[in-house]
Design an enzyme around this catalytic site. Structure first.
Site, PDB file in Angstrom:
ATOM      1  N   SER A   1       3.101  -9.483  -0.884  1.00 16.73           N
ATOM      2  CA  SER A   1       1.922  -9.178  -1.669  1.00 16.73           C
ATOM      3  C   SER A   1       1.403 -10.497  -2.222  1.00 16.73           C
ATOM      4  O   SER A   1       2.142 -11.489  -2.273  1.00 16.73           O
ATOM      5  CB  SER A   1       2.274  -8.223  -2.819  1.00 16.73           C
ATOM      6  OG  SER A   1       1.184  -8.097  -3.717  1.00 16.73           O
TER       7      SER A   1
ATOM      8  N   HIS B   1      -8.057  -6.717   8.093  1.00 17.74           N
ATOM      9  CA  HIS B   1      -7.210  -6.434   9.252  1.00 17.74           C
ATOM     10  C   HIS B   1      -7.272  -7.533  10.311  1.00 17.74           C
ATOM     11  O   HIS B   1      -6.244  -8.036  10.778  1.00 17.74           O
ATOM     12  CB  HIS B   1      -7.620  -5.104   9.895  1.00 17.74           C
ATOM     13  CG  HIS B   1      -7.207  -3.914   9.104  1.00 17.74           C
ATOM     14  ND1 HIS B   1      -7.434  -2.618   9.531  1.00 17.74           N
ATOM     15  CD2 HIS B   1      -6.595  -3.802   7.900  1.00 17.74           C
ATOM     16  CE1 HIS B   1      -6.960  -1.767   8.630  1.00 17.74           C
ATOM     17  NE2 HIS B   1      -6.458  -2.473   7.626  1.00 17.74           N
TER      18      HIS B   1
ATOM     19  N   LYS C   1      -5.414   1.479  11.252  1.00 16.39           N
ATOM     20  CA  LYS C   1      -6.815   1.729  11.596  1.00 16.39           C
ATOM     21  C   LYS C   1      -7.678   1.497  10.348  1.00 16.39           C
ATOM     22  O   LYS C   1      -7.166   1.569   9.220  1.00 16.39           O
ATOM     23  CB  LYS C   1      -6.973   3.154  12.147  1.00 16.39           C
ATOM     24  CG  LYS C   1      -6.523   4.262  11.175  1.00 16.39           C
ATOM     25  CD  LYS C   1      -7.544   4.535  10.110  1.00 16.39           C
ATOM     26  CE  LYS C   1      -7.048   5.333   8.964  1.00 16.39           C
ATOM     27  NZ  LYS C   1      -7.946   5.338   7.796  1.00 16.39           N
TER      28      LYS C   1
ATOM     29  N   ALA D   1       0.818  -1.211   0.000  1.00 16.42           N
ATOM     30  CA  ALA D   1       0.000   0.000   0.000  1.00 16.42           C
ATOM     31  C   ALA D   1       0.850   1.259   0.000  1.00 16.42           C
ATOM     32  O   ALA D   1       1.972   1.278   0.517  1.00 16.42           O
ATOM     33  CB  ALA D   1      -0.924  -0.002   1.219  1.00 16.42           C
TER      34      ALA D   1
ATOM     35  N   ASP E   1     -12.822   4.844   7.084  1.00 12.62           N
ATOM     36  CA  ASP E   1     -11.574   5.452   6.653  1.00 12.62           C
ATOM     37  C   ASP E   1     -11.218   6.670   7.493  1.00 12.62           C
ATOM     38  O   ASP E   1     -10.048   6.903   7.807  1.00 12.62           O
ATOM     39  CB  ASP E   1     -11.674   5.856   5.186  1.00 12.62           C
ATOM     40  CG  ASP E   1     -10.363   6.396   4.647  1.00 12.62           C
ATOM     41  OD1 ASP E   1      -9.384   5.630   4.613  1.00 12.62           O
ATOM     42  OD2 ASP E   1     -10.318   7.579   4.274  1.00 12.62           O
TER      43      ASP E   1
ATOM     44  N   TYR F   1       1.202 -13.618   1.857  1.00 11.95           N
ATOM     45  CA  TYR F   1       1.326 -13.129   3.229  1.00 11.95           C
ATOM     46  C   TYR F   1       1.784 -14.246   4.162  1.00 11.95           C
ATOM     47  O   TYR F   1       2.546 -14.023   5.103  1.00 11.95           O
ATOM     48  CB  TYR F   1      -0.003 -12.549   3.708  1.00 11.95           C
ATOM     49  CG  TYR F   1      -0.575 -11.497   2.784  1.00 11.95           C
ATOM     50  CD1 TYR F   1       0.230 -10.499   2.242  1.00 11.95           C
ATOM     51  CD2 TYR F   1      -1.932 -11.510   2.433  1.00 11.95           C
ATOM     52  CE1 TYR F   1      -0.290  -9.536   1.397  1.00 11.95           C
ATOM     53  CE2 TYR F   1      -2.458 -10.555   1.582  1.00 11.95           C
ATOM     54  CZ  TYR F   1      -1.629  -9.572   1.063  1.00 11.95           C
ATOM     55  OH  TYR F   1      -2.149  -8.624   0.219  1.00 11.95           O
TER      56      TYR F   1
ATOM     57  N   ILE G   1       0.577   3.879   1.733  1.00 16.45           N
ATOM     58  CA  ILE G   1       0.811   4.424   3.068  1.00 16.45           C
ATOM     59  C   ILE G   1       2.101   3.903   3.693  1.00 16.45           C
ATOM     60  O   ILE G   1       2.677   4.520   4.595  1.00 16.45           O
ATOM     61  CB  ILE G   1      -0.394   4.089   3.990  1.00 16.45           C
ATOM     62  CG1 ILE G   1      -0.283   4.808   5.333  1.00 16.45           C
ATOM     63  CG2 ILE G   1      -0.500   2.588   4.220  1.00 16.45           C
ATOM     64  CD1 ILE G   1      -0.353   6.307   5.250  1.00 16.45           C
TER      65      ILE G   1
ATOM     66  N   LEU H   1      -3.365  -3.705   5.047  1.00 13.64           N
ATOM     67  CA  LEU H   1      -4.300  -4.311   4.103  1.00 13.64           C
ATOM     68  C   LEU H   1      -5.648  -3.585   4.157  1.00 13.64           C
ATOM     69  O   LEU H   1      -5.876  -2.758   5.048  1.00 13.64           O
ATOM     70  CB  LEU H   1      -4.494  -5.788   4.447  1.00 13.64           C
ATOM     71  CG  LEU H   1      -3.265  -6.686   4.259  1.00 13.64           C
ATOM     72  CD1 LEU H   1      -3.447  -8.008   4.997  1.00 13.64           C
ATOM     73  CD2 LEU H   1      -3.008  -6.918   2.777  1.00 13.64           C
TER      74      LEU H   1
END
Length: 394
Positions: A61, A104, A122, A37, A204, A83, A39, A99
């Site tokens: 991934s 999560h 989160k 991701a 989100d 994973y 982030i 993810l």
């Protein structure tokens, strides 16, 4: 605006990370990343460059080529095409899970069962039932598990909380937390719009609940008085925006807290994106109105204004380092993520962290999210089935 803040953080942390590489300690925590991701760079990879106690050892991934490309881009030693392969790697001490929301809980459980500590993005899980199950497992395994509410680790948050806790301005009467993103900033193909991945604006932008609870020092509200969702045209189960009124019992007093999240915020006058609407919270007490501008990414820019009702004077504060919890630790250029990483490493090594997001708090957070969704009529989010292969965008 939230997307712009994240992009700015990516840039600043890349620049600061490149100029602040430090030698790694012999007992450095070896962390693996589940997902490729966007982030990841701001939340972990760049902050780790300036932490001698952290080595990013691997990335995984479901697409091996994508994992290899990501590993090469960020100079990560190992790449895995699943994973499970990363979790089975004995040289990994902890994992960072970024993810999609609905995955999560499932992968945090698998990580804990594999003996790994977990830094979990989160929202903690898809719903509170899943959160309770995950917390119980972490306790049984005696492993560290924490929800990555990075903003709470920053000195600015601690400084405002300390002001409120002194009682100088009297008890809190009401709060209002807001977080928006300009219309069109998040493509409709993004995972955040997908019900099957536990998407939605409140999931989100759960920061609006996190900030409310943190400054109130509260768990779950007594009730959700009202909740109004604006569903997406693509899927009526997914909230494009959510506004709600929560009522908390605080020391025998009722505090009314309003929240507003919007992933498709209409432009001002139909033309101008509302880029000035950074994640912010207003807190009214008996004797003051306090406004924390950009609580989510205070390392980039923030201010705290305090309007004293008794004198009519307004003062402004900014806090980029130190503070009541960090003391002499930290640097003005540290991001919220860098402070979070410092605390995570301390906790894993058995040291007292300057700040921590407790497991009880994460359960209360998901309980509150569930209450809002149920009041809105959309119903709580559900975990993504383990046999579902999500779009390869995370």
């Amino acid at each position: 605006m939230a997307m712009l803040l994240q992009m700015t953080t990516f840039l600043t942390q890349y620049l600061y990370g490149a100029n602040n590489n430090v030698p790694k300690q012999s007992d450095a925590l070896r962390i693996g990343i589940l997902s490729t991701a966007m982030i990841n760079s701001a939340a972990l990879i760049n902050p780790a460059k300036s932490h001698g106690g952290v080595i990013i050892s691997a990335v995984a991934s479901r697409n091996f080529d994508k994992a290899k490309k990501f590993a090469k881009q960020y100079d990560i030693p190992k790449a895995y095409g699943s994973y499970e392969e990363l979790l089975n790697e004995p040289g990994i001490d902890a994992v960072y899970i970024s993810l999609p929301n609905g995955m999560h809980g499932t992968w945090a459980k698998k990580a804990l069962n594999a003996g790994k500590h977990v830094l979990l993005e989160k929202p903690f899980t898809a719903n509170a039932d899943e959160a309770r199950s995950l917390v119980q497992l972490a306790i049984e395994k005696k492993l560290i598990l924490v929800e990555a509410f990075h903003w709470q680790f920053h000195p600015a948050a601690h400084s405002l909380k300390a002001i409120l806790d002194t009682g100088k301005y009297g008890p809190i009467i009401r709060t209002y937390a807001r977080m928006t993103t300009p219309k069109g900033s998040i493509p409709r193909s993004d995972i955040r719009w997908q019900f099957g991945l536990a998407g939605g604006s409140l999931m989100d932008m759960t920061y609006v609940i996190s900030s409310t609870r943190y400054f109130l020092g509260a768990g779950t509200p007594r009730e959700v008085a009202e909740a109004k969702a604006r569903p997406t045209s693509q899927d009526p189960r997914v909230d494009e925006a959510m506004e709600a009124t929560l009522r908390y019992d605080i020391d025998g007093r009722m505090v009314e807290s309003k929240i507003y999240s919007d992933m498709w915020r209409a432009n001002a006058l139909g033309v101008v994106p509302r880029i000035w609407e950074t994640p912010s919270i207003e807190i009214e007490t008996e004797h003051a109105v306090i406004y924390f501008y950009n609580f989510m990414m205070p390392h980039l820019y923030h201010y705290i204004t305090i309007h004293d009702k008794r004198t009519g004077k307004t003062t402004t504060e900014k806090h980029y380092s130190g503070g009541p919890q960090w003391g002499n630790r930290g640097e003005t250029w540290w991001s919220t993520y860098r402070y979070q990483l410092e605390a995570f490493v301390d906790m894993v090594h058995g040291r007292e962290p300057a700040h921590w997001v407790t497991l009880d708090s994460s359960i209360a957070q998901m309980d509150t999210i569930d209450m809002v969704y149920e009041k809105s009529g959309l119903g709580k989010r559900l975990p993504t089935p383990d046999d579902v292969d999500p779009p390869r965008v995370a």
